[in-house]
Design a protein around this motif. Structure first.
Motif, PDB file in Angstrom:
ATOM      1  N   SER A  16     110.496 -71.591  39.197  1.00  0.00           N
ATOM      2  CA  SER A  16     110.687 -72.718  39.757  1.00  0.00           C
ATOM      3  C   SER A  16     111.671 -72.706  41.219  1.00  0.00           C
ATOM      4  O   SER A  16     111.176 -73.294  42.371  1.00  0.00           O
ATOM      5  N   LEU A  19     108.979 -71.382  43.873  1.00  0.00           N
ATOM      6  CA  LEU A  19     108.098 -72.563  44.270  1.00  0.00           C
ATOM      7  C   LEU A  19     108.886 -73.374  45.452  1.00  0.00           C
ATOM      8  O   LEU A  19     108.215 -73.871  46.311  1.00  0.00           O
ATOM      9  N   ALA A  20     109.987 -73.702  44.997  1.00  0.00           N
ATOM     10  CA  ALA A  20     110.645 -74.683  45.976  1.00  0.00           C
ATOM     11  C   ALA A  20     110.986 -73.843  47.307  1.00  0.00           C
ATOM     12  O   ALA A  20     111.002 -74.522  48.358  1.00  0.00           O
ATOM     13  N   VAL A  22     109.055 -71.505  48.842  1.00  0.00           N
ATOM     14  CA  VAL A  22     107.930 -71.277  49.522  1.00  0.00           C
ATOM     15  C   VAL A  22     107.470 -72.825  50.283  1.00  0.00           C
ATOM     16  O   VAL A  22     106.967 -72.759  51.350  1.00  0.00           O
ATOM     17  N   LEU A  23     107.742 -73.659  49.262  1.00  0.00           N
ATOM     18  CA  LEU A  23     107.428 -75.033  49.765  1.00  0.00           C
ATOM     19  C   LEU A  23     108.332 -75.643  50.901  1.00  0.00           C
ATOM     20  O   LEU A  23     107.985 -75.988  51.926  1.00  0.00           O
ATOM     21  N   VAL A  24     109.657 -75.286  50.846  1.00  0.00           N
ATOM     22  CA  VAL A  24     110.562 -75.609  52.015  1.00  0.00           C
ATOM     23  C   VAL A  24     110.115 -74.892  53.374  1.00  0.00           C
ATOM     24  O   VAL A  24     110.009 -75.273  54.525  1.00  0.00           O
ATOM     25  N   GLY A  26     107.087 -73.624  53.844  1.00  0.00           N
ATOM     26  CA  GLY A  26     106.003 -74.166  54.556  1.00  0.00           C
ATOM     27  C   GLY A  26     106.116 -75.236  55.163  1.00  0.00           C
ATOM     28  O   GLY A  26     105.452 -75.438  56.213  1.00  0.00           O
ATOM     29  N   VAL A  27     106.947 -76.214  54.747  1.00  0.00           N
ATOM     30  CA  VAL A  27     107.132 -77.345  55.540  1.00  0.00           C
ATOM     31  C   VAL A  27     107.752 -77.217  56.772  1.00  0.00           C
ATOM     32  O   VAL A  27     107.281 -77.617  57.660  1.00  0.00           O
ATOM     33  N   HIS A  31     105.123 -78.094  59.936  1.00  0.00           N
ATOM     34  CA  HIS A  31     105.535 -79.474  59.841  1.00  0.00           C
ATOM     35  C   HIS A  31     104.493 -80.190  60.562  1.00  0.00           C
ATOM     36  O   HIS A  31     104.195 -81.431  60.251  1.00  0.00           O
TER      37      HIS A  31
END
Length: 311
Positions: A16, A19-20, A22-24, A26-27, A31
């Protein structure tokens, strides 16, 4: 039989956390691909983009709670992405060589103490001071309190200068449906010791948070300002203004296409009670904003920003 609910520790598992992470990351990195068609979500994200860096201490805290070296490594992707975007703004730098100092401030049309505000602005020892939300009575008070030899006011924006100003005119940045009494842009030529500089002062329309991020009028006004900058014939240009936009927000792209942003300093200017973003901008063309910083609170809902500029 009731389904098993996830416990707090479930969200702290390495999978988890990764996942958080990589998401941050990536954003932060991509962006620009977040769409603006629905609720202007891309612009909303870019307005507060630096704050995604808070994911780093959160992930580090998760690692400490779990006492997990594996989870601790999840801070690396968002940290690297954040430093790539904003790390240079935090590097300590001296003033170095500069030719002039400029101050930008939305003083608020309900400012209770123009004279006190002027004293704060004078503390920067600026060569150019740009103000927005200047009422007629405040214009007289600021002119008297600042005591600069040259000034120009158009509508609710004004410029006070140590150098002679010529070619003063209004810049029409009115969005569709706004009357002719709405004047929030001016342009003047400042005769500095380093040569003539075109100085623009602008106040773009406010944005609204509601169902989505209401930026249509601001974006239209930014496009009009971009056209004026594109038509400017003097090579050295300085823009001072409350643009109701950060330099990362794609809504400011028509302006950023012609001007460069400061190389260092976050200088968040709004809201004054707890600054979250720099929407007061000092941008330049064929010149370099070498340093930007904020001045003390003046009672407005913005704090002033000041900058050193090398021509």
């Amino acid at each position: 039989m009731s389904p098993t609910r996830p416990t707090v520790s479930t969200w702290f598992r390495p999978r988890s956390a990764w996942l958080a992470s990589v998401l941050v990351a990536g954003v932060l990195t991509f962006h620009a691909v977040v769409p603006n068609r629905v609720g202007r979500l891309g612009s909303l994200l870019e307005t507060f983009l630096p704050w995604l860096g808070l994911a780093v201490p959160v992930l580090a805290g998760v690692a400490l709670v779990r006492r997990s070296p594996i989870v601790l490594t999840t801070v690396l992707p968002p940290l690297a992405a954040w430093l790539a975007l904003f790390g240079g703004l935090l590097l300590p730098r001296s003033d170095g060589a500069y030719d002039l100092t400029a101050v930008q401030h939305n003083v608020s049309d309900t400012n209770p103490d123009p004279a006190g505000t002027a004293r704060t602005l004078l503390g920067a020892d600026a060569d150019l001071i740009a103000l927005e939300e200047v009422t007629p009575s405040h214009a007289r008070e600021f002119t008297a309190a600042l005591d600069y030899p040259h000034h120009a006011v158009m509508g609710t924006v004004g410029l006070w200068s140590r150098y002679p100003l010529t070619g003063v005119r209004a810049v029409d940045i009115r969005p569709t449906g706004v009357g002719t009494d709405w004047n929030r842009g001016l342009r003047a030529t400042a005769a500095t010791p380093s040569g003539a500089v075109a100085v623009y002062v602008a106040h773009l329309p406010s944005v609204r948070l509601g169902p989505g991020f209401g930026t249509a009028r601001r974006d239209e006004s930014a496009a009009l300002l971009g056209r004026a900058l594109d038509a400017e014939r003097l090579p050295d240009v300085i823009l001072l203004g409350d643009l109701n936009s950060t330099v990362d927000d794609r809504g400011l792209d028509p302006v950023r296409a012609h001007l460069s942003a400061p190389r260092e300093g976050l200088a968040f200017s709004w809201p004054a009670s707890f600054p979250l973003a720099r929407i007061d901008q000092i941008l330049a063309r064929d010149a370099t904003v070498t340093r930007i910083w904020t001045l003390p609170d003046t009672g407005s809902d913005h704090v002033p920003v000041a900058a050193r500029i090398r021509l």
